[in-house]
Enzyme design. Structure first.
Site, PDB file in Angstrom:
ATOM      1  N   LYS A 176      90.703  54.977 104.011  1.00 53.43           N
ATOM      2  CA  LYS A 176      89.761  53.854 103.952  1.00 53.43           C
ATOM      3  C   LYS A 176      90.146  53.020 102.737  1.00 53.43           C
ATOM      4  CE  LYS A 176      84.760  53.175 104.392  1.00 53.43           C
ATOM      5  NZ  LYS A 176      84.794  52.205 105.490  1.00 53.43           N
TER       6      LYS A 176
HETATM    7  N1  PMP Z   1      86.139  52.970 111.598  1.00 52.74           N
HETATM    8  C1  PMP Z   1      86.207  52.063 110.628  1.00 52.74           C
HETATM    9  C2  PMP Z   1      87.331  51.081 110.625  1.00 52.74           C
HETATM   10  C3  PMP Z   1      85.239  52.044 109.599  1.00 52.74           C
HETATM   11  O1  PMP Z   1      85.295  51.136 108.632  1.00 52.74           O
HETATM   12  C4  PMP Z   1      84.193  52.984 109.638  1.00 52.74           C
HETATM   13  C5  PMP Z   1      83.132  52.958 108.567  1.00 52.74           C
HETATM   14  N2  PMP Z   1      83.506  53.722 107.459  1.00 52.74           N
HETATM   15  C6  PMP Z   1      84.159  53.920 110.679  1.00 52.74           C
HETATM   16  C7  PMP Z   1      85.160  53.885 111.644  1.00 52.74           C
HETATM   17  C8  PMP Z   1      83.102  54.965 110.745  1.00 52.74           C
HETATM   18  O2  PMP Z   1      83.260  55.893 109.703  1.00 52.74           O
HETATM   19  P1  PMP Z   1      82.018  56.661 109.061  1.00 52.74           P
HETATM   20  O3  PMP Z   1      81.264  57.248 110.198  1.00 52.74           O
HETATM   21  O4  PMP Z   1      82.646  57.690 108.192  1.00 52.74           O
HETATM   22  O5  PMP Z   1      81.233  55.666 108.297  1.00 52.74           O
END
Ligand code: PMP
Length: 310
Positions: free
Chosen positions: A158
């Site tokens: 991320k």
């Molecule tokens: N995909 C992307 C591109 C994201 O930015 C997020 C948000 N973090 C998610 C999926 C979902 O991840 P999470 O459930 O860990 O927030």
């Protein structure tokens, strides 16, 4: 959104919001060299609790590793910093945004000599698509922007700069009147939303894809898969074609910001008659019950914030 947030944790100390700044020559500003997390703290009967703090922090360190960035603080320090920030700001529930990024020293591509700043913000943030979307769903547009492939950037990390792809897709989608963008992968199958993972329901089975389709492996995605198994709903991880989505009985997006948001339509096609389906509702209810501490299973997912009263 930020008005209620008075304090920020930055490089080891809690500072007033206005003092949490870095220089305009910071490497991260020019090249997107940072990694971050999005985490939620929910109000429970025992006080505020951070949802899946460990999983989010693990991903933060893994994202940093993918970019060769060293975070000098151990995970316990960042966990306590999040708690301290919630206490100092007096939040009962909030969104938490840790960010680690390269600061100011040089603007050559390699940031080796730049300091790594570590900061944590927290602010009250309602569910991303609004409360009514949790019940009525969102209208998703398939983007002409492709999700970058994992051979181009580490999609399971991320990282700040990686979000330009999501921003382009979301901009187009909202300009065209959609609520959210859905990005396909290079292979022409579904990747994910701009900031969410995707689930479909077909013949009572929950379907989702994985890192082979260049997605970020969401913490909410993992929670949903576990909740489904707890509820006896079969889960299958496989390639998702656009055809699978438009012929699905139910579909929903998952993410920390979006929580569990039903999809009511994709482009011009309604999903499940345009109303939230029963399995989506069941999983949503269990998810929120766990998050707000009203469901005894999965208690280990909550990290109570010590020193807060109920
Ligand atoms: N995909 C992307 C591109 C994201 O930015 C997020 C948000 N973090 C998610 C999926 C979902 O991840 P999470 O459930 O860990 O927030």
């Amino acid at each position: 959104m930020f008005e209620q947030s008075q304090w920020v944790w930055m490089d080891g100390e809690v500072v007033p919001w206005n003092q949490a700044t870095i220089h305009v020559s910071s490497h991260a500003l020019h090249y997107g060299t940072g990694v971050f997390e999005g985490i939620r703290c929910y109000e429970t009967p025992d006080g505020p609790a951070i949802f899946r703090a460990d999983a989010h922090l693990d991903r933060l360190y893994a994202s940093a590793l993918a970019y060769g960035m060293q975070i000098v603080y151990p995970t316990e320090v960042l966990l306590e910093a999040m708690c301290e920030l919630i206490r100092r700001n007096g939040f009962r529930s909030c969104y938490i945004r840790p960010i680690c990024c390269y600061g100011s020293k040089s603007l050559g591509f390699l940031p080796n000599r730049c300091p790594v700043h570590v900061a944590i913000l927290a602010w009250p943030w309602e569910t991303m698509h609004g409360q009514s979307a949790l019940e009525h769903g969102v209208h998703v547009g398939v983007s002409r922007w492709t999700k970058f492939h994992s051979s181009m950037m580490p999609t399971t990390a991320k990282a700040c700069g990686q979000y330009l792809n999501s921003i382009l897709a979301l901009r187009d989608a909202t300009t065209a009147g959609f609520d959210e963008a859905l990005l396909m992968d290079l292979g022409g199958t579904i990747a994910e939303g701009a900031g969410e993972n995707l689930f479909l329901v077909k013949k009572g089975t929950l379907l989702t894809n994985d890192q082979r389709h260049s997605i970020l492996m969401g913490v909410t995605r993992d929670a949903v898969m576990n909740i489904a198994r707890d509820l006896g709903i079969p889960v299958e991880t496989r390639t998702l074609e656009l055809d699978d989505l438009v012929s699905s009985e139910e579909a929903f997006l998952t993410g920390t910001a979006a929580e569990i948001t039903p999809i009511r339509a994709v482009d011009s096609r309604l999903i499940g008659g345009g109303v939230r389906g029963p399995i989506t509702k069941l999983i949503q209810e269990r998810f929120f019950a766990i998050a707000v501490g009203r469901e005894p299973t999965r208690r280990a997912w909550l990290h109570p914030v010590p020193g807060t009263t109920t």
